[in-house]
Structures are given as C-alpha cells and as structure tokens.
Design an enzyme around this catalytic site. Structure first.
Site, mmCIF file in Angstrom:
data_model
loop_
_atom_site.group_PDB
_atom_site.id
_atom_site.type_symbol
_atom_site.label_atom_id
_atom_site.label_comp_id
_atom_site.label_asym_id
_atom_site.label_seq_id
_atom_site.Cartn_x
_atom_site.Cartn_y
_atom_site.Cartn_z
ATOM 1 N N CYS A 117 0.885 -1.146 0.124
ATOM 2 C CA CYS A 117 -0.030 0.052 -0.065
ATOM 3 C C CYS A 117 0.945 1.118 -0.019
ATOM 4 C CB CYS A 117 -0.971 -0.168 1.210
ATOM 5 S SG CYS A 117 -2.186 -1.407 1.130
ATOM 6 N N HIS A 258 -3.323 7.304 2.511
ATOM 7 C CA HIS A 258 -3.811 6.209 2.135
ATOM 8 C C HIS A 258 -4.880 5.777 2.801
ATOM 9 C CE1 HIS A 258 -4.201 2.016 1.324
ATOM 10 N NE2 HIS A 258 -3.644 1.422 2.438
ATOM 11 N N ASN A 288 -10.020 0.023 0.226
ATOM 12 C CA ASN A 288 -8.574 -0.049 0.323
ATOM 13 C C ASN A 288 -8.114 -0.638 -1.162
ATOM 14 O OD1 ASN A 288 -6.041 -0.209 0.687
ATOM 15 N ND2 ASN A 288 -5.921 -1.304 2.650
HETATM 16 N N1 COA Z 1 -18.536 -8.554 9.409
HETATM 17 C C1 COA Z 1 -18.959 -9.054 10.807
HETATM 18 N N2 COA Z 1 -18.262 -9.310 11.648
HETATM 19 C C2 COA Z 1 -16.940 -9.426 11.352
HETATM 20 C C3 COA Z 1 -16.407 -9.072 10.023
HETATM 21 C C4 COA Z 1 -17.321 -8.589 9.100
HETATM 22 N N3 COA Z 1 -16.842 -8.203 7.918
HETATM 23 N N4 COA Z 1 -15.109 -9.336 10.245
HETATM 24 C C5 COA Z 1 -14.752 -9.612 11.446
HETATM 25 N N5 COA Z 1 -16.023 -9.756 12.176
HETATM 26 C C6 COA Z 1 -16.066 -10.069 13.612
HETATM 27 C C7 COA Z 1 -14.853 -10.807 14.248
HETATM 28 O O1 COA Z 1 -15.135 -12.170 13.714
HETATM 29 C C8 COA Z 1 -15.220 -10.635 15.442
HETATM 30 O O2 COA Z 1 -16.005 -11.444 16.105
HETATM 31 P P1 COA Z 1 -15.998 -12.191 17.696
HETATM 32 O O3 COA Z 1 -15.550 -10.915 18.595
HETATM 33 O O4 COA Z 1 -17.134 -12.763 17.895
HETATM 34 O O5 COA Z 1 -14.727 -12.921 17.517
HETATM 35 C C9 COA Z 1 -15.193 -9.057 15.660
HETATM 36 O O6 COA Z 1 -16.058 -8.666 14.634
HETATM 37 C C10 COA Z 1 -14.445 -8.092 15.991
HETATM 38 O O7 COA Z 1 -13.281 -8.245 15.157
HETATM 39 P P2 COA Z 1 -11.951 -7.706 15.292
HETATM 40 O O8 COA Z 1 -10.991 -8.069 14.423
HETATM 41 O O9 COA Z 1 -11.388 -7.656 16.574
HETATM 42 O O10 COA Z 1 -12.591 -6.122 14.980
HETATM 43 P P3 COA Z 1 -11.832 -4.777 14.790
HETATM 44 O O11 COA Z 1 -12.597 -3.879 15.525
HETATM 45 O O12 COA Z 1 -10.521 -4.831 15.062
HETATM 46 O O13 COA Z 1 -11.989 -4.506 13.263
HETATM 47 C C11 COA Z 1 -10.529 -4.324 11.083
HETATM 48 C C12 COA Z 1 -11.314 -5.104 12.427
HETATM 49 C C13 COA Z 1 -9.930 -5.553 10.154
HETATM 50 C C14 COA Z 1 -11.815 -3.535 10.572
HETATM 51 C C15 COA Z 1 -9.625 -3.640 11.754
HETATM 52 O O14 COA Z 1 -8.792 -4.320 12.745
HETATM 53 C C16 COA Z 1 -8.823 -2.773 10.930
HETATM 54 O O15 COA Z 1 -9.336 -1.970 10.262
HETATM 55 N N6 COA Z 1 -7.515 -3.200 10.821
HETATM 56 C C17 COA Z 1 -6.621 -2.311 9.925
HETATM 57 C C18 COA Z 1 -6.864 -3.050 8.517
HETATM 58 C C19 COA Z 1 -6.152 -2.383 7.495
HETATM 59 O O16 COA Z 1 -6.675 -1.167 7.086
HETATM 60 N N7 COA Z 1 -5.132 -3.106 6.769
HETATM 61 C C20 COA Z 1 -4.849 -2.555 5.673
HETATM 62 C C21 COA Z 1 -3.360 -1.600 5.916
HETATM 63 S S1 COA Z 1 -2.753 -1.032 4.350
#
Ligand code: COA
Length: 331
Positions: A117, A258, A288
């Site tokens: 990215c 980004h 993204n």
């Molecule tokens: N829809 C519904 N539920 C979802 C889901 C979706 N698409 N994806 C994950 N979940 C669930 C998980 O299974 C978890 O359930 P559980 O609590 O029963 O286990 C719950 O949502 C929370 O998951 P978690 O991973 O802790 O959520 P989060 O608040 O950390 O958000 C992201 C997840 C991926 C949105 C967040 O971590 C993020 O944005 N990270 C950066 C990612 C990114 O931008 N990467 C590229 C960088 S270049």
C-alpha cells in the site's frame, strides 16, 4: 533550517476505476457481514471490482493514459515507467512492461516496484531519483491493483476492506517555479512481515494443491496489530516529512492519506492536530485500493479544486512489509 528546493514536479494525475460497484449490502448477501459492521469499523460503503479480462495492466494503462493526456505528454516522450502493484498480472515479465506496450511508450524503460500500500510513495521516490540523476526527463508513475484476485473471499475480516483501481502521475524535474516535491520519507520493518502477507505462492512456498486448499496464497492479516502500526508509523512519517520540508502541520493545506480505514485516518489527523476539513477522504467509495489509493485520491482532489498551484500537500501511506512513508509536495 533552510527550506529545501523542490526536486521534481507532478505535472498531472489520472485514474481508472472499474465500473462494477459492489456495496456492503451486496457482500452481506454472500457472507456473514453487514453494512453496519463494515461502515462503523472502516468507513467503507462500497468498492469497485474489475471483471475478468480487465487486468492490472489494463487499469494501469488507462490511468497512465489519462495522466499523459492531461500533461500533454506523447507516448514517445515518456522515458521511464515505474509501476507499483501487489497484484502483478504475471510474475514474469513485469506489469510495467505490459503497460508500456499498451501505452505505446516505445522509448521508455519500465519496471515494477513492490511496496504494497505504500508502493506509490516508494515509486515516486524512485522516479525522483531517476529524474534528479538525469536518467529520465519525463517519468510516469503508475499504481494499479486488482486486489479482488488476492483477497480470501471466505475471510470476512479482510475481503470487505479492499477494492480494485489505478492511479497515475507524470513527473519531471522541478523547473524553478517553486512547485514540486520538498521531502520524502520512506521506512520499512521486515520483522513484522507476517502481520499482512500472502504466506505462499512465491518461490519460498510455490503453489501446490495443499497451498490452494489452505488458501495460503491469499491475503492474511492481523487487523488490530496492523491498525496500531499504521497509526503510529504514518504519524511519525508525517512529522519527519514536515520537518525535512522545513514546515509544521500549520503549513499543510491538504493531507491526502492512504485510504484504508476512516478510523486510521481520523486517529492520524487527531495526532497531527489537523482538522478533518483539511483531510481528503474517499475510502467510503473505493475501500482500500492498496498503492492506487493515494494517486486516485490526488486525481479526485485535483478535480475538486483542492490542489491549486501553491497548495502545500502532505501525503502518507502504510502497508505490508511493513512499509510506510510520507511526502511534502508544493502543488
Ligand atoms: N462482518 C461482521 N463481523 C466481522 C467481520 C465482518 N466483515 N469481520 C470480522 N468480524 C467479527 C470478528 O469475527 C469478531 O467477532 P468475535 O468478537 O465474535 O470474534 C468481531 O467482528 C471483531 O473483530 P475484530 O478483528 O476484533 O474487529 P476490529 O474492531 O479490530 O476491526 C478491522 C477489524 C479489520 C476492521 C480492523 O482491525 C482494521 O481496520 N485493521 C486495519 C486493517 C487495514 O486497514 N489493513 C490495511 C492496511 S494497509
């Protein structure tokens, strides 16, 4: 501290987005997710998905052509094509060479840069070096990503985040007008490579049936860790890029970050003390698009009149590698 002179100038920008719009509700029909979950966690409402036959090179060539037309640059005038992507159409040859052929830039040398990215900022820096070393007079930087082909559509925590698209810019050496790149900061941390990667499918673990069965050739991500590293590293890169440019955050007219996640963008803006009115945000429309996010955003910002000549632009990106960087550009 003496303010640096601009090195290279962005003559023009261009973008290409595939027509097909996939909304969160569309995804909710195929997997256990919801518009509410995706919007509140990421700010994403929809993304573009390129159909079969519209490949990374096609999208990149369309974005490149748009940028060249705006700059009034003919294909034969381009000396170097630097393409960044995490989704090359082939492992050999480079996608840059395919773009060169599609654009008819017969005088150009072409190669790919891989920095996920953050790829666009890396490619800009490479172009800057080549132009300043007189290895090229006109450089075309292309960022093109068909992320839909490498995400795991059975992993709801990652597949909802990404989209397809391409952006491009034409560059030449700054001509003394005061416009151009004032600083560029790049960083990497390979110790954290496992936070965001495709574990198999390369030379270390070539494709086998077991790799395919385990989806080890597709993107895997530790979302929370990536989130924390993204905010911290992009914030630090912004500070450093501003310092190198002899500026403070108060001098910034527009931040183009980004576009991975609205919460990452908001956390960064808060850390920097920059009001959100000065931050360009289009993540809701595209998700993204990896390295294409920043140049697509630049093209849209330009179209919306937010990048008038003389605008102090701060741009920043972060991705797998880990890789990250920031740049200050007087537009
Ligand atoms: N829809 C519904 N539920 C979802 C889901 C979706 N698409 N994806 C994950 N979940 C669930 C998980 O299974 C978890 O359930 P559980 O609590 O029963 O286990 C719950 O949502 C929370 O998951 P978690 O991973 O802790 O959520 P989060 O608040 O950390 O958000 C992201 C997840 C991926 C949105 C967040 O971590 C993020 O944005 N990270 C950066 C990612 C990114 O931008 N990467 C590229 C960088 S270049």
């Amino acid at each position: 501290m003496r303010k640096p002179d601009p090195t290279v100038e962005i003559l023009s920008t261009g973008r290409y987005l595939p027509d097909c719009v996939v909304t969160n509700d569309d995804l909710a029909k195929r997997m256990d997710t919801s518009d509410e979950w995706i919007r509140t966690r990421t700010g994403i409402a929809e993304r573009r998905i390129a159909p079969d036959g519209v490949n990374t090179a096609h999208m990149g060539a369309n974005a490149g052509r748009a940028a060249m037309e705006k700059a009034g640059v003919e294909p034969g005038e381009v000396d170097a094509i630097i393409l960044c992507t995490s989704t090359p159409d082939h492992w050999m040859p480079s996608t840059a060479c395919e773009v060169q052929a599609l654009l008819g830039c017969t005088n150009a040398y072409a190669f790919d840069v891989m920095a996920a990215c953050a790829g666009y900022l890396y490619a800009l820096s490479v172009a800057e070096g080549l132009l300043m070393a007189n290895r090229a007079e006109v450089a075309l930087v292309v960022a093109s990503e068909k992320m839909s082909t490498i995400v795991d559509w059975n992993d709801r925590a990652t597949c909802v985040l990404f989209g397809d698209g391409a952006g491009a810019t034409v560059l030449r050496k700054a001509n003394g007008s005061g416009r151009g790149m004032l600083s560029n900061v790049l960083r990497s941390d390979g110790n954290l490579s496992e936070l965001l990667c495709r574990p198999a499918g390369g030379a270390a673990e070539p494709i086998t049936q077991a790799v395919l069965d385990g989806s080890r050739h597709l993107v895997r991500m530790e979302g929370r860790e990536v989130f924390k590293n993204a905010v911290r590293n992009m914030s630090e890169a912004c500070d450093l890029a501003l310092k190198k440019a002899g500026m403070t955050i108060d001098d910034v007219d527009l931040l183009v970050p980004h576009q991975a996640n609205i919460r990452i963008i908001e956390a960064m803006a808060k850390y920097a003390g920059l009001p959100l009115e000065k931050v360009f945000i289009n993540v809701s429309k595209y998700g993204n698009m990896s390295s294409a996010s920043v140049p697509v955003a630049l093209d849209e910002a330009q179209e919306e009149g937010l990048l008038a000549p003389g605008t102090n632009l701060l741009t920043v990106a972060f991705g797998a590698g880990l890789t990250w960087g920031a740049s200050v550009i007087r537009w």
